[in-house]
Design a protein around this motif. Structure first.
Motif, PDB file in Angstrom:
ATOM      1  N   VAL A 111      76.900  -2.266  45.062  1.00  0.00           N
ATOM      2  CA  VAL A 111      78.160  -1.874  44.419  1.00  0.00           C
ATOM      3  C   VAL A 111      78.650  -2.956  43.459  1.00  0.00           C
ATOM      4  O   VAL A 111      79.238  -2.652  42.418  1.00  0.00           O
ATOM      5  CB  VAL A 111      79.255  -1.464  45.433  1.00  0.00           C
ATOM      6  CG1 VAL A 111      78.870  -0.192  46.147  1.00  0.00           C
ATOM      7  CG2 VAL A 111      79.550  -2.548  46.438  1.00  0.00           C
ATOM      8  N   ASN A 112      78.385  -4.225  43.785  1.00  0.00           N
ATOM      9  CA  ASN A 112      78.772  -5.317  42.887  1.00  0.00           C
ATOM     10  C   ASN A 112      78.027  -5.213  41.553  1.00  0.00           C
ATOM     11  O   ASN A 112      78.626  -5.408  40.492  1.00  0.00           O
ATOM     12  CB  ASN A 112      78.490  -6.662  43.552  1.00  0.00           C
ATOM     13  CG  ASN A 112      78.921  -7.827  42.691  1.00  0.00           C
ATOM     14  OD1 ASN A 112      80.105  -8.023  42.449  1.00  0.00           O
ATOM     15  ND2 ASN A 112      77.959  -8.601  42.223  1.00  0.00           N
ATOM     16  N   ALA A 113      76.735  -4.899  41.606  1.00  0.00           N
ATOM     17  CA  ALA A 113      75.922  -4.787  40.394  1.00  0.00           C
ATOM     18  C   ALA A 113      76.413  -3.663  39.484  1.00  0.00           C
ATOM     19  O   ALA A 113      76.136  -3.677  38.275  1.00  0.00           O
ATOM     20  CB  ALA A 113      74.457  -4.552  40.766  1.00  0.00           C
ATOM     21  N   ARG A 114      77.156  -2.729  40.029  1.00  0.00           N
ATOM     22  CA  ARG A 114      77.691  -1.623  39.240  1.00  0.00           C
ATOM     23  C   ARG A 114      79.137  -1.865  38.811  1.00  0.00           C
ATOM     24  O   ARG A 114      79.808  -0.984  38.298  1.00  0.00           O
ATOM     25  CB  ARG A 114      77.546  -0.325  40.022  1.00  0.00           C
ATOM     26  CG  ARG A 114      76.081   0.136  40.007  1.00  0.00           C
ATOM     27  CD  ARG A 114      75.664   0.901  41.226  1.00  0.00           C
ATOM     28  NE  ARG A 114      74.247   1.266  41.128  1.00  0.00           N
ATOM     29  CZ  ARG A 114      73.239   0.421  41.402  1.00  0.00           C
ATOM     30  NH1 ARG A 114      73.464  -0.808  41.788  1.00  0.00           N
ATOM     31  NH2 ARG A 114      71.980   0.834  41.285  1.00  0.00           N
ATOM     32  N   GLY A 115      79.629  -3.079  39.049  1.00  0.00           N
ATOM     33  CA  GLY A 115      80.938  -3.479  38.548  1.00  0.00           C
ATOM     34  C   GLY A 115      82.130  -3.130  39.411  1.00  0.00           C
ATOM     35  O   GLY A 115      83.272  -3.255  38.968  1.00  0.00           O
ATOM     36  N   PHE A 116      81.903  -2.714  40.647  1.00  0.00           N
ATOM     37  CA  PHE A 116      83.018  -2.334  41.510  1.00  0.00           C
ATOM     38  C   PHE A 116      83.561  -3.537  42.271  1.00  0.00           C
ATOM     39  O   PHE A 116      82.802  -4.404  42.690  1.00  0.00           O
ATOM     40  CB  PHE A 116      82.599  -1.240  42.496  1.00  0.00           C
ATOM     41  CG  PHE A 116      82.227   0.048  41.831  1.00  0.00           C
ATOM     42  CD1 PHE A 116      83.202   0.848  41.251  1.00  0.00           C
ATOM     43  CD2 PHE A 116      80.910   0.458  41.779  1.00  0.00           C
ATOM     44  CE1 PHE A 116      82.861   2.046  40.628  1.00  0.00           C
ATOM     45  CE2 PHE A 116      80.555   1.651  41.162  1.00  0.00           C
ATOM     46  CZ  PHE A 116      81.541   2.442  40.585  1.00  0.00           C
ATOM     47  N   GLU A 117      84.872  -3.563  42.471  1.00  0.00           N
ATOM     48  CA  GLU A 117      85.523  -4.628  43.235  1.00  0.00           C
ATOM     49  C   GLU A 117      85.817  -4.188  44.673  1.00  0.00           C
ATOM     50  O   GLU A 117      86.077  -5.033  45.530  1.00  0.00           O
ATOM     51  CB  GLU A 117      86.830  -5.041  42.568  1.00  0.00           C
ATOM     52  CG  GLU A 117      86.644  -5.647  41.192  1.00  0.00           C
ATOM     53  CD  GLU A 117      87.961  -6.001  40.535  1.00  0.00           C
ATOM     54  OE1 GLU A 117      88.930  -6.338  41.253  1.00  0.00           O
ATOM     55  OE2 GLU A 117      88.028  -5.929  39.307  1.00  0.00           O
ATOM     56  N   TRP A 118      85.836  -2.894  44.907  1.00  0.00           N
ATOM     57  CA  TRP A 118      86.154  -2.316  46.218  1.00  0.00           C
ATOM     58  C   TRP A 118      85.139  -1.239  46.534  1.00  0.00           C
ATOM     59  O   TRP A 118      84.561  -0.635  45.630  1.00  0.00           O
ATOM     60  CB  TRP A 118      87.551  -1.686  46.208  1.00  0.00           C
ATOM     61  CG  TRP A 118      88.646  -2.670  46.006  1.00  0.00           C
ATOM     62  CD1 TRP A 118      89.174  -3.065  44.805  1.00  0.00           C
ATOM     63  CD2 TRP A 118      89.339  -3.408  47.002  1.00  0.00           C
ATOM     64  NE1 TRP A 118      90.160  -4.001  45.012  1.00  0.00           N
ATOM     65  CE2 TRP A 118      90.281  -4.227  46.356  1.00  0.00           C
ATOM     66  CE3 TRP A 118      89.252  -3.449  48.393  1.00  0.00           C
ATOM     67  CZ2 TRP A 118      91.132  -5.075  47.050  1.00  0.00           C
ATOM     68  CZ3 TRP A 118      90.104  -4.297  49.083  1.00  0.00           C
ATOM     69  CH2 TRP A 118      91.026  -5.101  48.407  1.00  0.00           C
ATOM     70  N   VAL A 119      84.951  -0.975  47.815  1.00  0.00           N
ATOM     71  CA  VAL A 119      84.110   0.127  48.255  1.00  0.00           C
ATOM     72  C   VAL A 119      84.744   0.715  49.516  1.00  0.00           C
ATOM     73  O   VAL A 119      85.319  -0.015  50.326  1.00  0.00           O
ATOM     74  CB  VAL A 119      82.647  -0.321  48.521  1.00  0.00           C
ATOM     75  CG1 VAL A 119      82.567  -1.356  49.622  1.00  0.00           C
ATOM     76  CG2 VAL A 119      81.748   0.872  48.818  1.00  0.00           C
ATOM     77  N   ILE A 120      84.659   2.017  49.639  1.00  0.00           N
ATOM     78  CA  ILE A 120      85.107   2.692  50.852  1.00  0.00           C
ATOM     79  C   ILE A 120      83.874   3.159  51.611  1.00  0.00           C
ATOM     80  O   ILE A 120      83.012   3.837  51.043  1.00  0.00           O
ATOM     81  CB  ILE A 120      86.026   3.890  50.539  1.00  0.00           C
ATOM     82  CG1 ILE A 120      87.332   3.392  49.923  1.00  0.00           C
ATOM     83  CG2 ILE A 120      86.287   4.724  51.796  1.00  0.00           C
ATOM     84  CD1 ILE A 120      88.259   4.490  49.447  1.00  0.00           C
ATOM     85  N   LEU A 121      83.800   2.752  52.872  1.00  0.00           N
ATOM     86  CA  LEU A 121      82.754   3.253  53.764  1.00  0.00           C
ATOM     87  C   LEU A 121      83.382   4.358  54.587  1.00  0.00           C
ATOM     88  O   LEU A 121      84.388   4.139  55.260  1.00  0.00           O
ATOM     89  CB  LEU A 121      82.254   2.141  54.689  1.00  0.00           C
ATOM     90  CG  LEU A 121      81.616   0.930  54.023  1.00  0.00           C
ATOM     91  CD1 LEU A 121      81.202  -0.088  55.072  1.00  0.00           C
ATOM     92  CD2 LEU A 121      80.415   1.349  53.208  1.00  0.00           C
ATOM     93  N   ASP A 122      82.798   5.545  54.529  1.00  0.00           N
ATOM     94  CA  ASP A 122      83.354   6.703  55.210  1.00  0.00           C
ATOM     95  C   ASP A 122      82.227   7.437  55.918  1.00  0.00           C
ATOM     96  O   ASP A 122      81.152   7.622  55.339  1.00  0.00           O
ATOM     97  CB  ASP A 122      84.018   7.625  54.173  1.00  0.00           C
ATOM     98  CG  ASP A 122      84.764   8.776  54.805  1.00  0.00           C
ATOM     99  OD1 ASP A 122      84.124   9.605  55.487  1.00  0.00           O
ATOM    100  OD2 ASP A 122      85.981   8.876  54.603  1.00  0.00           O
ATOM    101  N   PRO A 156      84.090   3.488  44.703  1.00  0.00           N
ATOM    102  CA  PRO A 156      83.050   4.362  45.226  1.00  0.00           C
ATOM    103  C   PRO A 156      83.206   4.563  46.733  1.00  0.00           C
ATOM    104  O   PRO A 156      83.696   3.687  47.449  1.00  0.00           O
ATOM    105  CB  PRO A 156      81.752   3.612  44.911  1.00  0.00           C
ATOM    106  CG  PRO A 156      82.163   2.181  44.877  1.00  0.00           C
ATOM    107  CD  PRO A 156      83.576   2.164  44.356  1.00  0.00           C
ATOM    108  N   VAL A 157      82.780   5.721  47.189  1.00  0.00           N
ATOM    109  CA  VAL A 157      82.776   6.056  48.616  1.00  0.00           C
ATOM    110  C   VAL A 157      81.323   6.251  49.012  1.00  0.00           C
ATOM    111  O   VAL A 157      80.599   7.009  48.365  1.00  0.00           O
ATOM    112  CB  VAL A 157      83.584   7.346  48.890  1.00  0.00           C
ATOM    113  CG1 VAL A 157      83.516   7.718  50.359  1.00  0.00           C
ATOM    114  CG2 VAL A 157      85.020   7.191  48.414  1.00  0.00           C
ATOM    115  N   VAL A 158      80.898   5.541  50.060  1.00  0.00           N
ATOM    116  CA  VAL A 158      79.529   5.683  50.558  1.00  0.00           C
ATOM    117  C   VAL A 158      79.563   5.864  52.073  1.00  0.00           C
ATOM    118  O   VAL A 158      80.543   5.515  52.729  1.00  0.00           O
ATOM    119  CB  VAL A 158      78.623   4.490  50.171  1.00  0.00           C
ATOM    120  CG1 VAL A 158      78.515   4.341  48.670  1.00  0.00           C
ATOM    121  CG2 VAL A 158      79.110   3.209  50.797  1.00  0.00           C
ATOM    122  N   SER A 159      78.503   6.369  52.596  1.00  0.00           N
ATOM    123  CA  SER A 159      78.404   6.670  54.026  1.00  0.00           C
ATOM    124  C   SER A 159      78.356   5.400  54.880  1.00  0.00           C
ATOM    125  O   SER A 159      77.733   4.403  54.499  1.00  0.00           O
ATOM    126  CB  SER A 159      77.139   7.486  54.286  1.00  0.00           C
ATOM    127  OG  SER A 159      76.948   7.666  55.675  1.00  0.00           O
TER     128      SER A 159
END
Length: 103
Positions: A78-89, A20-23
């Motif tokens: 993001v962890n609760a949604r099962g993601f291992e990585w996140v991009i902050l952009d 996922p990409v979040v602000s």
């Protein structure tokens, strides 16, 4: 040689992940400063041009420094949604369920 190797690679051998990409509005300026320090966070895969790619961790001890509660909330989100990585952009979407910060 790399191009040849990539062309010959069977795409079925690749592991694909959704990230996922979040602000960056979801982190404080202090969080940004801590993340931008080289070698201070094992979970920062890389500083991108306008943000970061982070390995998700909800353990505050994994983040060397005083990360904000907003940052830790983002990690839990993001962890609760099962993601291992996140991009902050900086141009990433703002998530209405998460706090935002002006900086």
């Amino acid at each position: 040689e790399l191009t040849l190797a990539m062309t010959a690679m069977n795409t079925e051998e690749l592991e694909l992940r959704t990230v996922p990409v979040v602000s960056t509005a979801h982190i404080t300026s202090e969080d940004n400063e801590l993340l931008s320090r080289p070698g201070t966070h094992g979970h920062v895969d890389g500083a991108l041009r306008f943000g970061y790619m982070l390995r998700v961790s909800t353990d505050r001890g994994d983040w060397h420094g005083d990360m904000s509660e907003g940052f830790m909330g983002l990690m839990r989100f993001v962890n609760a949604r099962g993601f291992e990585w996140v991009i902050l952009d900086r141009d990433g979407p703002v998530i209405s369920a998460l706090p935002t910060y002006e900086w």
